[in-house]
Design a protein around this motif. Structure first.
Motif, PDB file in Angstrom:
ATOM      1  N   GLY A 169       0.793  -1.231  -0.154  1.00 11.34           N
ATOM      2  CA  GLY A 169      -0.153   0.077  -0.164  1.00 11.34           C
ATOM      3  C   GLY A 169       0.778   1.399   0.050  1.00 11.34           C
ATOM      4  O   GLY A 169       0.391   2.288  -0.248  1.00 11.34           O
ATOM      5  N   PHE A 200      -0.218   4.949  -1.616  1.00 14.58           N
ATOM      6  CA  PHE A 200      -0.329   6.287  -0.813  1.00 14.58           C
ATOM      7  C   PHE A 200       0.696   7.197  -1.466  1.00 14.58           C
ATOM      8  O   PHE A 200       0.048   8.503  -1.620  1.00 14.58           O
ATOM      9  N   PHE A 250      -6.550   6.967  -2.180  1.00 16.75           N
ATOM     10  CA  PHE A 250      -6.452   6.584  -0.456  1.00 16.75           C
ATOM     11  C   PHE A 250      -7.406   5.662  -0.216  1.00 16.75           C
ATOM     12  O   PHE A 250      -7.103   4.550   0.486  1.00 16.75           O
ATOM     13  N   MET A 251      -8.612   5.882  -0.533  1.00 17.15           N
ATOM     14  CA  MET A 251      -9.936   4.752  -0.169  1.00 17.15           C
ATOM     15  C   MET A 251      -9.315   3.511  -0.835  1.00 17.15           C
ATOM     16  O   MET A 251      -9.566   2.250  -0.266  1.00 17.15           O
ATOM     17  N   GLU A 299      -6.738   2.046  -1.890  1.00 18.66           N
ATOM     18  CA  GLU A 299      -5.432   1.363  -1.347  1.00 18.66           C
ATOM     19  C   GLU A 299      -5.842   0.836  -0.048  1.00 18.66           C
ATOM     20  O   GLU A 299      -5.157  -0.300   0.386  1.00 18.66           O
ATOM     21  N   THR A 300      -6.658   1.749   0.820  1.00 26.18           N
ATOM     22  CA  THR A 300      -6.649   1.387   2.237  1.00 26.18           C
ATOM     23  C   THR A 300      -7.525  -0.127   2.016  1.00 26.18           C
ATOM     24  O   THR A 300      -7.228  -0.887   2.889  1.00 26.18           O
ATOM     25  N   VAL A 359      -5.539  -3.185   0.791  1.00 28.75           N
ATOM     26  CA  VAL A 359      -4.766  -3.785   1.787  1.00 28.75           C
ATOM     27  C   VAL A 359      -5.536  -4.473   2.806  1.00 28.75           C
ATOM     28  O   VAL A 359      -5.271  -5.649   3.230  1.00 28.75           O
ATOM     29  N   VAL A 360      -6.709  -3.891   3.234  1.00 23.37           N
ATOM     30  CA  VAL A 360      -7.400  -4.457   4.273  1.00 23.37           C
ATOM     31  C   VAL A 360      -8.261  -5.960   3.663  1.00 23.37           C
ATOM     32  O   VAL A 360      -8.291  -6.880   4.318  1.00 23.37           O
TER      33      VAL A 360
END
Length: 780
Positions: free
Chosen positions: A640, A644, A663-664, A666-667, A670-671
């Motif tokens: 990630g 970012f 940003f959303m 990538e977050t 990863v989650v």
């Protein structure tokens, strides 16, 4: 044409499809009697077309339809002249009798409703084919006839022979359909025309086109496969695996004549060339003689008739390509005569099979005592097929000899082929009409003991068609006025008057007819002996095209399996590697080969360069963290960092919406990956060998470099701000939104956004299912 004529014709084209949809329901409620109700659909269509014969005989045409895509010149349109109207009348008139016949023949069958639905579907497809004016409409109906015939031939799907025959017919005619599609596309490209009624005026430009031969060969590929011309003939006899109503309809007025119809329709545009006048008579002549000879080696009466249908189709193709007006006139007469006597004979064979329990001509005799009316119908149909006076078949045979007979070698050769073929078909006709009915009845194995006359629903069709062949011959003047002459005129694209009558005329055609009759009677007299000779002859020739089809199909399947094992080995890393290799090749090879590499862009100065460099350095650190991670979970989290860093760069260039989205994404990525990977073994690190690592690294760099070069090349082109101005001008006015980006996503490309949301939703559901998978592989 009246004000309501287009609406009535449009309804007539769709009545068979409507009846097909209702067939299972009606049969389930009324049983076999439903066939009489369903027969009203083709009968009403027949009446609709019947009313056009008057104006068509005066040289007029009937057109209609609706524009579908005007910008592409595509329409749903029909065109009625002497040719298409005659075919439409045959399709619907004989179709009416076939539907009634099917009700009696399949009475009590658990799937009679399905059968009638398929039959009416086939009828609607053939009807649409022969009246189609637009190329698109013609091809759609052309392929629908192949699909419907596949369903009908394979109706008894529990038998392997029926399944094989259906698949064979579909593959052969479907392959020909692809050839026809390519030919129609070439016709469209060369002429700019998409309608048959206009194409007949383009003969000069087509014949002079460098693409003429390609167009002709592609069209012949479609027509020869559909009309079972050598060497594509093998599917037609195998289609006898279908119930007899299918054979009677398919072989008399519908599918097998579709190719002949299209050749006749295209003769003004593609005919009168050396290629046309060599290829059609050559393949037609081979098909004629081969089909007639093969008909004699069988004892199954359906197979005998099937091969004579093949021979008749060859005769029609030969006449169509012969190149003279008299040959076209002969083809017209024979086509109509063949539809009448062949439909009758097939239904008579079905009646015999229905009552006696067998179609084997060697086991049948003396049926005249039990089925006198069927015998009378058989005699009438056979006399027309044999070409004896008073019958319409006699007119056709006389015109054939009048058209072909001449003193040059070409004429002598094809006249000889026609005489041999007619004599052999004469023997087959007499064999089917007399062998089962005359003599002394004997109880052979497979023959029922209690035989009686067929019911009205089965007897009506053959009786009507057999009588029609006699009435048409006696009233030939009327038939010529309303059917034969307009049909020949439509094919030749000039006014033609046919006046041949049933009264014999002294001359060469009559002499050749007498020779045909004498030859045919001699073969009929020694039919059993000739059958043995033909069986031995074809056995000595070895495997034919039918066996070759199986060999080719098996080879294709083995080749496909071999290719599949190579390109689909079941390993995801191979698929991903191949994908990225192709991506890198597509991005790097063209600019290098064609010298289109971009130049280096100017570097920005000042603090912006420092900021960009800083975050690019962070992205590099993220890459290093992924490569150096000791376990997979660490690698996923480190992945990630690059996203970012890119999001911050978007922010620096004034794109906060895009930055927030990045940003959303990538977050969440990863989650979600972390949640999914918790169900897997995360402790092992990447243990690829050094060679694999080196290859993957080079491939990754190549793909990244390719995309970089593509973007740089794109930036070298002048910026076109048309869309920018459009969205700035109309976002507030039309969509009432001040945020242009949001308006583009939600309004201007809302459907695209909806698709993306659907993809994300489906992906989320799949991820949820993976998360819920237990360690043992079972879901809760």
């Amino acid at each position: 044409m009246g004000m309501n004529a287009p609406a009535w014709t449009f309804a007539a084209l769709f009545l068979p499809f409507l009846a097909a949809a209702l067939a299972p329901v009606l049969v389930g409620r009324f049983g076999a009697r439903a066939a009489w109700f369903l027969a009203l659909a083709p009968f009403l269509s027949f009446l609709n077309f019947l009313r056009f014969f008057g104006e068509i005989s005066r040289g007029e045409v009937v057109t209609g339809g609706y524009m579908w895509a005007p910008s592409l010149n595509l329409s749903f349109s029909w065109f009625l002249d002497g040719l298409s109207l005659t075919f439409a009348a045959l399709v619907t008139g004989i179709g009416t009798l076939i539907v009634i016949y099917s009700g009696g023949y399949l009475k009590g069958h658990p799937h009679q409703g399905r059968f009638l639905a398929f039959m009416l579907l086939f009828m609607g497809a053939m009807l649409g084919l022969v009246v189609s004016d637009s190329f698109l409409m013609l091809f759609a109906y052309w392929e629908l006839t192949s699909i419907a015939s596949f369903l009908l031939i394979g109706f008894d799907h529990e038998r392997p022979a029926a399944r094989r025959a259906a698949l064979q017919a579909l593959l052969v005619t479907g392959g020909g359909g692809l050839c026809l599609l390519a030919g129609l596309v070439l016709l469209w490209d060369v002429t700019g025309i998409t309608q048959m009624s206009l194409l007949i005026h383009m003969e000069t430009s087509l014949r002079e086109s460098p693409f003429y031969l390609a167009i002709l060969l592609l069209v012949l590929g479609g027509c020869f496969t559909k009309s079972a011309q050598f060497p594509f003939h093998f599917w037609l006899p195998n289609a006898m695996e279908a119930p007899t109503p299918v054979s009677a309809y398919l072989h008399s007025a519908t599918m097998v004549k579709a190719g002949v119809y299209l050749l006749m329709r295209l003769q003004p545009a593609l005919g009168a060339t050396p290629a046309w006048e060599i290829l059609l008579p050559f393949f037609g002549g081979i098909t004629l003689v081969a089909g007639a000879l093969m008909a004699l080696r069988h004892t199954d009466m359906k197979m005998m008739l099937a091969y004579t249908t093949m021979a008749s189709l060859g005769l029609l193709v030969m006449l169509t390509g012969f190149g003279s007006p008299h040959a076209v006139e002969a083809a017209v007469l024979y086509l109509v005569a063949h539809a009448l006597f062949k439909g009758a004979l097939f239904m008579i064979v079905g009646a015999i099979d229905h009552e006696a329990g067998t179609r084997d001509i060697s086991k049948l005799a003396g049926l005249r005592k039990f089925m006198p009316w069927t015998f009378a119908a058989a005699v009438l149909a056979a006399l027309s097929m044999a070409g004896l006076p008073l019958f319409f078949g006699f007119l056709a045979k006389e015109e054939i000899y009048a058209a072909l007979a001449a003193g040059n070698p070409r004429a002598v050769f094809f006249t000889t082929l026609a005489l041999i073929g007619n004599a052999l078909m004469f023997a087959v006709a007499f064999g089917i009409a007399f062998k089962p009915f005359l003599g002394v009845f004997a109880h052979h194995e497979g023959v029922r003991h209690h035989i009686h006359e067929a019911p009205l629903s089965i007897f009506l069709g053959p009786a009507a068609l057999a009588l029609a062949g006699l009435v048409a011959g006696l009233a030939s003047g009327v038939v010529h006025t309303y059917v034969s002459s307009p049909m020949a005129s439509a094919i030749l694209h000039e006014t033609v008057t046919i006046d041949i009558s049933t009264l014999p005329h002294i001359g060469l055609p009559l002499f050749l007819s007498l020779v045909t009759i004498a030859f045919g009677l001699a073969i009929f007299w020694k039919l059993s002996r000739v059958r043995s000779l033909m069986a031995a002859l074809f056995e000595s020739l070895g495997p034919g095209p039918d066996r070759g089809f199986d060999t080719a199909l098996n080879a294709l399947l083995h080749f496909a399996a071999s290719v599949t094992r190579i390109v689909q080995p079941g390993r995801l890393e191979i698929y991903i590697t191949i994908t990225f290799v192709l991506v890198a090749a597509m991005l790097l090879v063209p600019p290098i080969v064609f010298g289109e590499l971009p130049g280096l862009p100017p570097l920005p100065a000042g603090g912006v360069l420092v900021q960009e460099g800083l975050f690019l350095g962070i992205a590099v650190i993220g890459i290093a963290a992924v490569l150096r991670a000791g376990d997979r979970l660490t690698a996923i989290v480190s992945l990630g960092i690059q996203g970012f860093a890119v999001a911050v760069i978007f922010l620096l260039f004034g794109a906060p919406d895009l930055s927030f989205t990045q940003f959303m994404v990538e977050t969440l990525s990863v989650v979600i990956l972390a949640l999914v990977m918790t169900r897997l073994r995360l402790s092992p690190s990447d243990s690829r060998p050094i060679g694999q690592r080196l290859f993957d690294g080079i491939l990754a760099i190549a793909c990244g470099l390719g995309f970089t070069l593509l973007l740089l090349k794109t930036f070298e082109t002048p910026f076109d701000n048309v869309l920018t101005d459009f969205f700035n001008a109309y976002s507030k006015v039309i969509a009432h939104g001040a945020n242009v980006v949001n308006v583009i996503i939600v309004d201007f490309r809302g459907t695209d956004t909806l698709g993306e949301i659907a993809v994300v939703t489906i992906t989320g559901l799949a991820v949820l299912a993976l998360i819920r998978v237990r360690a043992g592989g079972k879901t809760p």
